[in-house]
Scaffold this active site. Structure first.
Site, PDB file in Angstrom:
ATOM      1  N   GLU A   1       0.859  -1.010  -0.072  1.00 32.81           N
ATOM      2  CA  GLU A   1       0.098   0.001  -0.001  1.00 32.81           C
ATOM      3  C   GLU A   1       0.836   1.033   0.217  1.00 32.81           C
ATOM      4  O   GLU A   1       0.390   2.344   0.015  1.00 32.81           O
ATOM      5  CB  GLU A   1      -1.124  -0.024   1.188  1.00 32.81           C
ATOM      6  CG  GLU A   1      -0.209   0.039   2.580  1.00 32.81           C
ATOM      7  CD  GLU A   1      -0.131  -1.472   3.121  1.00 32.81           C
ATOM      8  OE1 GLU A   1       0.684  -2.316   2.329  1.00 32.81           O
ATOM      9  OE2 GLU A   1      -0.220  -1.653   4.317  1.00 32.81           O
TER      10      GLU A   1
ATOM     11  N   SER B   1       8.507  -8.792   5.258  1.00 32.51           N
ATOM     12  CA  SER B   1       9.269  -9.031   6.389  1.00 32.51           C
ATOM     13  C   SER B   1       8.935 -10.550   6.757  1.00 32.51           C
ATOM     14  O   SER B   1       7.860 -11.073   6.644  1.00 32.51           O
ATOM     15  CB  SER B   1       8.982  -8.076   7.314  1.00 32.51           C
ATOM     16  OG  SER B   1       7.674  -7.973   7.600  1.00 32.51           O
TER      17      SER B   1
ATOM     18  N   CYS C   1      16.222  -6.602  -0.354  1.00 30.34           N
ATOM     19  CA  CYS C   1      16.553  -7.901   0.500  1.00 30.34           C
ATOM     20  C   CYS C   1      17.847  -8.642   0.316  1.00 30.34           C
ATOM     21  O   CYS C   1      18.136  -9.435   0.987  1.00 30.34           O
ATOM     22  CB  CYS C   1      15.323  -8.822   0.257  1.00 30.34           C
ATOM     23  SG  CYS C   1      15.531  -9.387  -1.376  1.00 30.34           S
TER      24      CYS C   1
ATOM     25  N   GLU D   1      17.351  -6.988  11.255  1.00 30.86           N
ATOM     26  CA  GLU D   1      17.403  -6.287  10.133  1.00 30.86           C
ATOM     27  C   GLU D   1      17.004  -4.884   9.858  1.00 30.86           C
ATOM     28  O   GLU D   1      16.001  -4.578  10.342  1.00 30.86           O
ATOM     29  CB  GLU D   1      16.481  -6.915   8.677  1.00 30.86           C
ATOM     30  CG  GLU D   1      16.058  -6.348   7.381  1.00 30.86           C
ATOM     31  CD  GLU D   1      15.338  -7.049   6.548  1.00 30.86           C
ATOM     32  OE1 GLU D   1      13.965  -7.403   6.875  1.00 30.86           O
ATOM     33  OE2 GLU D   1      15.577  -7.276   5.376  1.00 30.86           O
TER      34      GLU D   1
HETATM   35  P1  NAD Z   1       6.017  -6.095   4.852  1.00 33.41           P
HETATM   36  O1  NAD Z   1       6.142  -7.275   5.500  1.00 33.41           O
HETATM   37  O2  NAD Z   1       5.660  -4.824   5.930  1.00 33.41           O
HETATM   38  O3  NAD Z   1       4.816  -6.047   3.728  1.00 33.41           O
HETATM   39  C1  NAD Z   1       4.791  -7.017   3.003  1.00 33.41           C
HETATM   40  C2  NAD Z   1       3.346  -7.255   2.683  1.00 33.41           C
HETATM   41  O4  NAD Z   1       2.552  -7.713   3.717  1.00 33.41           O
HETATM   42  C3  NAD Z   1       2.599  -5.863   1.977  1.00 33.41           C
HETATM   43  O5  NAD Z   1       1.941  -6.261   0.970  1.00 33.41           O
HETATM   44  C4  NAD Z   1       1.891  -5.468   3.113  1.00 33.41           C
HETATM   45  O6  NAD Z   1       0.591  -4.790   2.948  1.00 33.41           O
HETATM   46  C5  NAD Z   1       1.616  -6.884   3.933  1.00 33.41           C
HETATM   47  N1  NAD Z   1       1.305  -6.763   5.349  1.00 33.41           N
HETATM   48  C6  NAD Z   1       1.974  -6.052   6.210  1.00 33.41           C
HETATM   49  N2  NAD Z   1       1.656  -6.090   7.369  1.00 33.41           N
HETATM   50  C7  NAD Z   1       0.841  -7.230   7.304  1.00 33.41           C
HETATM   51  C8  NAD Z   1       0.209  -7.848   8.486  1.00 33.41           C
HETATM   52  N3  NAD Z   1       0.148  -7.653   9.566  1.00 33.41           N
HETATM   53  N4  NAD Z   1      -0.901  -8.670   8.153  1.00 33.41           N
HETATM   54  C9  NAD Z   1      -1.063  -9.258   6.722  1.00 33.41           C
HETATM   55  N5  NAD Z   1      -0.534  -8.748   5.762  1.00 33.41           N
HETATM   56  C10 NAD Z   1       0.571  -7.616   6.146  1.00 33.41           C
HETATM   57  O7  NAD Z   1       7.222  -5.743   4.040  1.00 33.41           O
HETATM   58  P2  NAD Z   1       7.821  -4.396   3.463  1.00 33.41           P
HETATM   59  O8  NAD Z   1       8.196  -3.474   4.392  1.00 33.41           O
HETATM   60  O9  NAD Z   1       6.861  -3.884   2.527  1.00 33.41           O
HETATM   61  O10 NAD Z   1       9.053  -4.923   2.535  1.00 33.41           O
HETATM   62  C11 NAD Z   1      10.186  -5.222   3.094  1.00 33.41           C
HETATM   63  C12 NAD Z   1      10.632  -6.640   3.710  1.00 33.41           C
HETATM   64  O11 NAD Z   1      10.606  -7.374   2.679  1.00 33.41           O
HETATM   65  C13 NAD Z   1      12.045  -6.545   4.125  1.00 33.41           C
HETATM   66  O12 NAD Z   1      12.051  -7.517   5.505  1.00 33.41           O
HETATM   67  C14 NAD Z   1      13.000  -7.360   3.149  1.00 33.41           C
HETATM   68  O13 NAD Z   1      13.861  -8.032   3.254  1.00 33.41           O
HETATM   69  C15 NAD Z   1      11.949  -8.224   2.574  1.00 33.41           C
HETATM   70  N6  NAD Z   1      11.984  -8.584   1.187  1.00 33.41           N
HETATM   71  C16 NAD Z   1      12.246 -10.045   1.020  1.00 33.41           C
HETATM   72  C17 NAD Z   1      12.607 -10.344  -0.216  1.00 33.41           C
HETATM   73  C18 NAD Z   1      13.010 -11.850  -0.356  1.00 33.41           C
HETATM   74  O14 NAD Z   1      12.951 -12.335  -1.762  1.00 33.41           O
HETATM   75  N7  NAD Z   1      13.462 -12.476   0.367  1.00 33.41           N
HETATM   76  C19 NAD Z   1      12.478  -9.413  -1.377  1.00 33.41           C
HETATM   77  C20 NAD Z   1      12.174  -8.160  -1.141  1.00 33.41           C
HETATM   78  C21 NAD Z   1      11.890  -7.664   0.172  1.00 33.41           C
END
Ligand code: NAD
Length: 499
Positions: A176, A226, A281, A384
């Site tokens: 979002e 995450s 990541c 992280e």
């Molecule tokens: P995030 O976990 O906050 O959000 C990811 C998705 O989950 C979003 O679409 C969000 O709307 C949803 N979300 C958030 N909170 C939620 C909840 N409580 N319940 C259900 N859904 C929820 O991650 P971010 O901040 O958008 O991205 C950064 C993170 O992603 C970092 O930890 C990074 O390392 C990781 N990442 C990992 C990879 C990989 O391939 N391993 C690639 C890119 C990013």
């Protein structure tokens, strides 16, 4: 103020839940748009739409589905500048980096053009007397992707391109925080010839995610974000009987051996540690020089480079190293880690906390930070940070450096810099981490290989893109047929064997 809409059934539809989230311009701190947060009812309507459209799409021959990907690739090139601008405006990364984000997704679309070949089944003629056996790979139905903010083009494409070319319909729930590019990608897929209802973008937060995880018509879920949310999505999705793959956070180490080319290692660390403000990541967040002399030589060359990092909004031109963090919340979290590192006793050799971007005082800017003498027990090592902060952990021996990376809870990426082939081979063989670079700091596999971390960086047993994606988004049916005689000979009561 822009109103961002859902993209459902091939057209834009306004949100009806009454709930929205602010979308910021990270360089200025201004709210530039509102994104709707879908209710369960809105999500259910999109899923029903997708379910109705999917059988006809699956019935198209795979070459026709691949041609949509071919045209999509052409349109991505056509709109590259427009997409990159929209991406940078919401994410904050530089334009060249935004183009990289799009291109690494486009490369997966290119791989998917090979779907007719990749979807071929197996056939054994004469597997038994008069018996042939074959297997086919069929799409699952409606599948979903839940994606993070940091690659708003690449990761949605890693999910929807293989899923769709396999014959599934797709519900994308993007971050979002930067929701515009996912909409633009869906529009381009329509323009490329994708039938309405096959790719739907439903914006939202936890409510939409839970709706996806609990819906009986969603057959598979791919998540990136995450680790705590990855684990939650994996657990809840699996408990509901879905096929689930979740990719989480990271703490990527880079070992610098005494024989490494130090200029090459420093260049690598600067790019991999600070590019995209560390919001990757696969960013290197821990440098591990092996031996005191290596550590001293590294710090001597690295420190001035970190001090000289060029930080700017994406509008300032293409030669900036990185831009602002994505939100105020992200900036506050990263600052909190830097303060904690100082309190815990690490040496903050370069302190970027006072950096101010002239003319952009309300933007979420932070200068590059470099910590030396970080130890295993510190929060800046264990967790992280996801910001422009590099920690140097000094190891006395190769074994100590290897053990450090192996003991960390995350296992996404890792690198070793050395001129010694024996050390490199030993490292690649023994390390318990999914993606390994040898003199390559960010070893993101190409589209025709697969991407995935180990340990708490990945949940599930298949990786993203490459051949694994075709396995994840299809299921195998195996057909045994007997022609033309034998079936009328009478019932068989023991299990058939091919002897
Ligand atoms: P995030 O976990 O906050 O959000 C990811 C998705 O989950 C979003 O679409 C969000 O709307 C949803 N979300 C958030 N909170 C939620 C909840 N409580 N319940 C259900 N859904 C929820 O991650 P971010 O901040 O958008 O991205 C950064 C993170 O992603 C970092 O930890 C990074 O390392 C990781 N990442 C990992 C990879 C990989 O391939 N391993 C690639 C890119 C990013």
């Amino acid at each position: 103020m822009d109103e961002i809409k859902h993209y459902i059934g091939g057209k834009y539809v306004s949100g009806t839940s009454g709930r929205t989230a602010d979308v910021y311009n990270p360089a200025t701190g201004e709210v530039q748009a509102k994104v709707p947060l879908a209710s369960a009812d809105e999500l259910n309507a999109a899923i029903a739409n997708a379910k109705a459209a999917q059988p006809l799409w699956a019935a198209q021959n795979p070459q026709k589905r691949a041609r949509v990907m071919m045209e999509f690739v052409r349109l991505l090139h056509r709109d590259m500048d427009k997409l990159a601008e929209a991406l940078s405006r919401e994410h904050g990364k530089t334009i060249p980096d935004a183009k990289g984000d799009i291109i690494r997704g486009l490369e997966v679309a290119e791989f998917c053009i090979g779907a007719p070949h990749l979807l071929k089944g197996e056939f054994s003629e004469g597997a038994g007397p008069g018996i042939d056996m074959h297997s086919v790979k069929q799409p699952l139905g409606v599948v979903a992707g839940i994606t993070p903010f940091n690659f708003p083009a690449m990761i949605p494409m890693w999910k929807f391109c293989p899923a769709i070319v396999c014959g599934n319909a797709f519900i994308l729930k993007p971050s979002e925080r930067d929701p515009s590019v996912p909409n633009m990608l869906a529009e381009l897929m329509s323009e490329a010839g994708l039938p309405d209802g096959i790719l739907n973008v439903v914006h939202g937060d936890k409510e939409a995610v839970d709706g996806i995880l609990d819906h009986e018509d969603i057959m598979a879920v791919g998540f990136v974000g995450s680790t705590p949310i990855a684990e939650y999505v994996y657990t809840r999705g699996c408990a509901n009987g879905k096929r689930v793959q979740c990719f989480g956070g990271a703490k990527n180490h880079m070992l610098i051996m005494p024989d490494a080319d130090m200029d090459q290692a420093v260049d690598a660390l600067i790019g991999a540690g600070y590019g995209a403000a560390g919001e990757r990541c696969m960013a290197v967040s821990v440098a591990v020089p092996v031996g005191e002399d290596t550590a001293n030589r590294l710090m001597e060359k690295l420190t001035p480079r970190v001090e000289a990092l060029k930080i700017a909004p994406y509008t300032a031109g293409d030669d900036a190293d990185f831009g602002p963090l994505v939100t105020k919340e992200a900036e506050t979290r990263v600052r909190g880690y830097i303060d904690a590192g100082v309190k815990e006793g690490a040496d903050l050799v370069v302190d970027g906390r006072d950096f101010k971007m002239q003319g952009y005082e309300n933007g979420y800017f932070l200068g590059g930070c470099l910590f030396d003498n970080v130890t295993k027990d510190m929060s800046i090592y264990k967790e992280e940070i996801f910001g422009p902060v590099l920690s140097v952990v000094r190891a006395q021996t190769y074994e100590e450096g290897l053990d450090l990376a192996m003991s960390h809870e995350y296992g996404n990426g890792v690198a070793i810099f050395t001129r010694d082939g024996d050390a490199a081979r030993d490292f690649a063989s023994r390390i318990n981490i999914g993606m390994v670079g040898i003199n390559v700091p960010i070893p993101v596999p190409l589209a025709y290989y697969t991407f995935g971390g180990w340990k708490r960086s990945g949940f599930g047993d298949l990786n993203q893109h490459g051949p694994d994606a075709f396995k994840f988004y299809t299921r195998t049916k195996t057909i045994t047929s007997r022609w033309p005689s034998g079936i009328k000979d009478g019932a068989e009561f023991s299990i058939p064997t091919m002897g």
